[in-house]
Scaffold this motif. Structure first.
Motif, mmCIF file in Angstrom:
data_model
loop_
_atom_site.group_PDB
_atom_site.id
_atom_site.type_symbol
_atom_site.label_atom_id
_atom_site.label_comp_id
_atom_site.label_asym_id
_atom_site.label_seq_id
_atom_site.Cartn_x
_atom_site.Cartn_y
_atom_site.Cartn_z
ATOM 1 N N LYS A 157 -38.911 54.968 -3.132
ATOM 2 C CA LYS A 157 -40.882 54.826 -2.682
ATOM 3 C C LYS A 157 -39.953 54.195 -1.036
ATOM 4 O O LYS A 157 -39.057 53.762 -0.562
ATOM 5 N N ARG A 158 -41.289 55.580 -0.011
ATOM 6 C CA ARG A 158 -40.681 54.748 1.961
ATOM 7 C C ARG A 158 -41.723 54.368 1.712
ATOM 8 O O ARG A 158 -43.085 54.369 0.861
ATOM 9 N N ASP A 159 -42.001 53.504 2.870
ATOM 10 C CA ASP A 159 -43.045 53.143 3.871
ATOM 11 C C ASP A 159 -43.814 53.938 4.820
ATOM 12 O O ASP A 159 -42.881 53.704 6.063
ATOM 13 N N TYR A 160 -44.158 54.708 5.021
ATOM 14 C CA TYR A 160 -44.668 55.762 6.224
ATOM 15 C C TYR A 160 -45.480 55.396 6.741
ATOM 16 O O TYR A 160 -46.269 54.526 6.249
ATOM 17 N N ILE A 161 -45.416 56.001 7.690
ATOM 18 C CA ILE A 161 -46.110 55.263 8.406
ATOM 19 C C ILE A 161 -46.938 56.131 9.972
ATOM 20 O O ILE A 161 -47.826 55.713 10.252
ATOM 21 N N PHE A 162 -46.637 57.612 8.597
ATOM 22 C CA PHE A 162 -47.754 58.848 9.643
ATOM 23 C C PHE A 162 -47.762 59.516 8.684
ATOM 24 O O PHE A 162 -46.634 59.891 7.673
ATOM 25 N N THR A 185 -44.857 67.869 12.253
ATOM 26 C CA THR A 185 -45.721 66.294 11.825
ATOM 27 C C THR A 185 -44.968 65.263 13.286
ATOM 28 O O THR A 185 -45.450 65.178 13.657
ATOM 29 N N ARG A 186 -43.278 65.507 12.904
ATOM 30 C CA ARG A 186 -42.848 65.124 13.986
ATOM 31 C C ARG A 186 -43.738 64.713 15.723
ATOM 32 O O ARG A 186 -44.084 63.341 16.939
ATOM 33 N N HIS A 187 -44.199 65.348 16.565
ATOM 34 C CA HIS A 187 -44.519 66.099 17.663
ATOM 35 C C HIS A 187 -46.330 64.679 17.273
ATOM 36 O O HIS A 187 -46.114 64.690 18.363
ATOM 37 N N LEU A 188 -46.987 65.428 16.505
ATOM 38 C CA LEU A 188 -48.044 64.805 16.270
ATOM 39 C C LEU A 188 -48.342 62.793 15.748
ATOM 40 O O LEU A 188 -48.513 62.143 17.015
ATOM 41 N N PHE A 189 -47.103 62.721 14.723
ATOM 42 C CA PHE A 189 -47.120 61.253 15.921
ATOM 43 C C PHE A 189 -46.497 60.466 17.106
ATOM 44 O O PHE A 189 -46.748 60.113 17.331
ATOM 45 N N LEU A 190 -45.464 61.984 17.454
ATOM 46 C CA LEU A 190 -45.072 61.448 19.120
ATOM 47 C C LEU A 190 -46.230 61.067 20.013
ATOM 48 O O LEU A 190 -46.651 60.145 20.471
ATOM 49 N N LYS A 191 -47.514 61.931 19.611
ATOM 50 C CA LYS A 191 -48.703 61.933 20.410
ATOM 51 C C LYS A 191 -49.200 61.270 19.886
ATOM 52 O O LYS A 191 -50.209 59.909 21.229
ATOM 53 N N GLN A 192 -49.874 60.392 18.699
ATOM 54 C CA GLN A 192 -50.282 59.330 18.718
ATOM 55 C C GLN A 192 -49.625 58.317 18.904
ATOM 56 O O GLN A 192 -50.147 57.119 18.729
ATOM 57 N N CYS A 193 -48.090 58.059 19.252
ATOM 58 C CA CYS A 193 -47.285 56.634 19.998
ATOM 59 C C CYS A 193 -48.001 57.240 21.110
ATOM 60 O O CYS A 193 -47.241 55.810 22.228
ATOM 61 N N ARG A 234 -29.986 56.750 17.897
ATOM 62 C CA ARG A 234 -30.012 57.497 16.762
ATOM 63 C C ARG A 234 -31.291 57.770 16.228
ATOM 64 O O ARG A 234 -32.044 55.904 15.529
ATOM 65 N N TYR A 235 -32.483 58.022 16.311
ATOM 66 C CA TYR A 235 -33.635 57.800 15.529
ATOM 67 C C TYR A 235 -33.857 58.553 14.258
ATOM 68 O O TYR A 235 -33.837 60.066 13.963
ATOM 69 N N ILE A 236 -34.008 57.979 13.389
ATOM 70 C CA ILE A 236 -33.438 58.469 11.813
ATOM 71 C C ILE A 236 -35.573 58.750 11.643
ATOM 72 O O ILE A 236 -36.051 57.967 10.840
ATOM 73 N N PHE A 237 -35.963 59.733 10.971
ATOM 74 C CA PHE A 237 -36.711 60.286 10.667
ATOM 75 C C PHE A 237 -37.069 60.783 9.484
ATOM 76 O O PHE A 237 -36.150 62.033 9.172
ATOM 77 N N HIS A 238 -37.567 60.328 8.458
ATOM 78 C CA HIS A 238 -37.385 60.287 6.732
ATOM 79 C C HIS A 238 -39.121 61.061 6.921
ATOM 80 O O HIS A 238 -39.849 60.244 6.993
ATOM 81 N N GLN A 239 -38.709 62.297 6.118
ATOM 82 C CA GLN A 239 -40.210 63.303 6.242
ATOM 83 C C GLN A 239 -39.912 63.743 5.089
ATOM 84 O O GLN A 239 -38.965 64.412 4.063
ATOM 85 N N ASP A 240 -41.553 63.760 3.700
ATOM 86 C CA ASP A 240 -41.793 64.555 3.031
ATOM 87 C C ASP A 240 -42.440 65.275 3.165
ATOM 88 O O ASP A 240 -43.796 64.579 3.659
ATOM 89 N N ILE A 241 -42.574 66.411 1.717
ATOM 90 C CA ILE A 241 -43.997 66.849 1.738
ATOM 91 C C ILE A 241 -43.686 66.684 0.630
ATOM 92 O O ILE A 241 -42.817 66.931 -0.048
ATOM 93 N N TYR A 242 -45.946 66.665 0.693
ATOM 94 C CA TYR A 242 -45.693 66.844 -1.149
ATOM 95 C C TYR A 242 -47.143 67.664 -1.202
ATOM 96 O O TYR A 242 -47.774 67.770 -0.059
ATOM 97 N N ARG A 243 -46.939 68.357 -1.950
ATOM 98 C CA ARG A 243 -47.870 69.210 -2.342
ATOM 99 C C ARG A 243 -49.953 68.866 -2.548
ATOM 100 O O ARG A 243 -49.337 67.200 -3.554
#
Length: 135
Positions: A2-7, A36-44, A89-98
């Motif tokens: 289980k991850r705590d997604y932020i975006f 996804t990371r680029h959209l997150f950066l823009k949101q930040c 290091r920034y570690i981006f934990h990224q998951d893609i779901y159908r």
């Protein structure tokens, strides 16, 4: 796990992203994760171009990829992101779901570091932008 997604963001598979087997070519998952990371950066409030002009470049240093269930043409999917920081290091934990059934299709740990004026270093701009998630 289980991850705590932020975006998260939704996307669709386009036909040209699929290979002869009718599934998304493995390299395209890297594009989805990067977008996804680029959209997150823009949101930040961060702009790659503006940061580069300041001499600060965030670059991928390492990736650990797991392909789980393939996406196919016209599938809608949800790309979700969590993050941690270890040293520089920034570690981006990224998951893609159908989207249709929430099946995990792809999982990645993407380690990003900053080059400040061409040298590995800390970026107060990135640290400040991510502060509320990194505590």
């Amino acid at each position: 796990m289980k991850r705590d997604y932020i975006f998260e963001t939704r996307m669709m598979v386009r036909d040209y992203e699929c290979d002869i087997e009718g599934i998304v070519n493995n390299a395209n998952y890297l594009h989805y994760a990067e977008h996804t990371r680029h959209l997150f950066l823009k949101q930040c409030g961060l702009s790659f171009a503006q940061m580069h002009q300041k001499g600060i470049d965030a670059v991928v240093a390492r990736m650990n990829l797991q392909y789980k269930v393939p996406l196919t043409c016209d599938d809608e999917f949800i790309s979700r992101l969590a993050m941690t920081k270890e040293g520089l290091r920034y570690i981006f934990h990224q998951d893609i779901y159908r989207a249709s059934d929430e099946k995990l299709c792809f999982r990645a740990a993407v380690e990003v570091v900053c080059l400040v004026n061409g040298r590995l270093g800390a970026s107060k701009e990135y640290d400040e932008a991510f502060a509320k998630w990194l505590g």
